[in-house]
Write a protein that holds these residues in place. Sequence first.
Motif, mmCIF file in Angstrom:
data_model
loop_
_atom_site.group_PDB
_atom_site.id
_atom_site.type_symbol
_atom_site.label_atom_id
_atom_site.label_comp_id
_atom_site.label_asym_id
_atom_site.label_seq_id
_atom_site.Cartn_x
_atom_site.Cartn_y
_atom_site.Cartn_z
ATOM 1 N N LYS A 1 110.178 -4.562 107.844
ATOM 2 C CA LYS A 1 109.828 -3.477 108.893
ATOM 3 C C LYS A 1 110.824 -2.492 108.736
ATOM 4 O O LYS A 1 110.769 -1.410 108.932
ATOM 5 C CB LYS A 1 110.048 -4.180 110.025
ATOM 6 N N LEU A 2 112.284 -2.947 108.274
ATOM 7 C CA LEU A 2 113.480 -2.271 108.131
ATOM 8 C C LEU A 2 113.201 -1.114 107.050
ATOM 9 O O LEU A 2 113.593 -0.028 107.054
ATOM 10 C CB LEU A 2 114.623 -3.034 107.837
ATOM 11 N N ALA A 3 112.532 -1.844 105.933
ATOM 12 C CA ALA A 3 112.042 -0.748 104.773
ATOM 13 C C ALA A 3 111.256 0.308 105.412
ATOM 14 O O ALA A 3 111.355 1.546 104.686
ATOM 15 C CB ALA A 3 111.504 -1.557 103.627
ATOM 16 N N VAL A 4 110.241 -0.005 106.046
ATOM 17 C CA VAL A 4 109.412 0.802 106.631
ATOM 18 C C VAL A 4 109.919 1.907 107.453
ATOM 19 O O VAL A 4 109.733 3.069 107.567
ATOM 20 C CB VAL A 4 108.038 0.230 107.331
ATOM 21 N N PHE B 1 102.052 -3.352 113.028
ATOM 22 C CA PHE B 1 101.450 -4.614 112.340
ATOM 23 C C PHE B 1 102.605 -5.710 112.180
ATOM 24 O O PHE B 1 102.628 -6.671 112.318
ATOM 25 C CB PHE B 1 100.864 -4.367 111.093
ATOM 26 N N LEU B 2 103.783 -5.200 111.395
ATOM 27 C CA LEU B 2 104.922 -6.120 111.050
ATOM 28 C C LEU B 2 105.431 -6.726 112.369
ATOM 29 O O LEU B 2 105.893 -7.899 112.489
ATOM 30 C CB LEU B 2 105.766 -5.381 110.280
ATOM 31 N N VAL B 3 105.700 -5.912 113.320
ATOM 32 C CA VAL B 3 106.386 -6.449 114.538
ATOM 33 C C VAL B 3 105.411 -7.414 115.170
ATOM 34 O O VAL B 3 105.886 -8.496 115.689
ATOM 35 C CB VAL B 3 106.788 -5.127 115.478
ATOM 36 N N LEU B 4 104.039 -7.089 115.448
ATOM 37 C CA LEU B 4 103.292 -7.936 116.163
ATOM 38 C C LEU B 4 102.881 -9.189 115.397
ATOM 39 O O LEU B 4 102.605 -10.069 116.065
ATOM 40 C CB LEU B 4 101.951 -7.093 116.774
ATOM 41 N N ALA B 5 102.471 -9.127 114.279
ATOM 42 C CA ALA B 5 102.009 -10.156 113.390
ATOM 43 C C ALA B 5 103.146 -11.201 112.811
ATOM 44 O O ALA B 5 102.841 -12.203 112.404
ATOM 45 C CB ALA B 5 101.196 -9.709 112.204
#
Length: 182
Positions: free
Chosen positions: A84-87, A135-139
């Motif tokens: 997530k941080l990379a995105v 997506f990364l935060v929720l999944a």
Amino acid sequence: MNGIGWVMAAHVITLGMWSAGLLVLAGLYASPRGGASQADVHRHSVMCRYVYVVLASPSAILAIISGSALVAMLGVEGSWLLAKLAVVVLLGLFHAYCGHLLHAEGHETTPERRTPWRSPLLIFIPFLLISTIFFLVLAKPDIVFEYQVTAKPTSYRHKEGAQERQVQAAAMDGAQRIVETR
């Protein structure tokens, strides 16, 4: 609502405002300006500058600060957080690119000739990045990185016994079997 709730609300609101600002900027930059009058070009430039300076940039700073505070307060960890941080870094780079376009728009003497692939790409990139963050935060997927940072100690090899030298391999049909190494 406790402190974490307020920080979470601030993060969600500022992230939403940052995302909206980037999508609006992408739409403004993707819109055709050919044959526009000088007043239309000036209005477009003022709208882009307003969205970038008043909406997107302060929201980006507050979203990053509140997100960092959430990580510190909740002690969040995991491979999904690194992804997530990379995105978020990529979203920040797109934000900087929008600033570059804003700067270039203010200094151009003739209207810029755009390539046909630029307009859809300007809208697709922030949409893809924002969707990936959600997506990364929720999944919160467990992402496995191929390489480990730390190597095995040199004393590890001689401690392996005959039973510990078994390697699991997946068969072609999906069933698993154990293969002994000798």
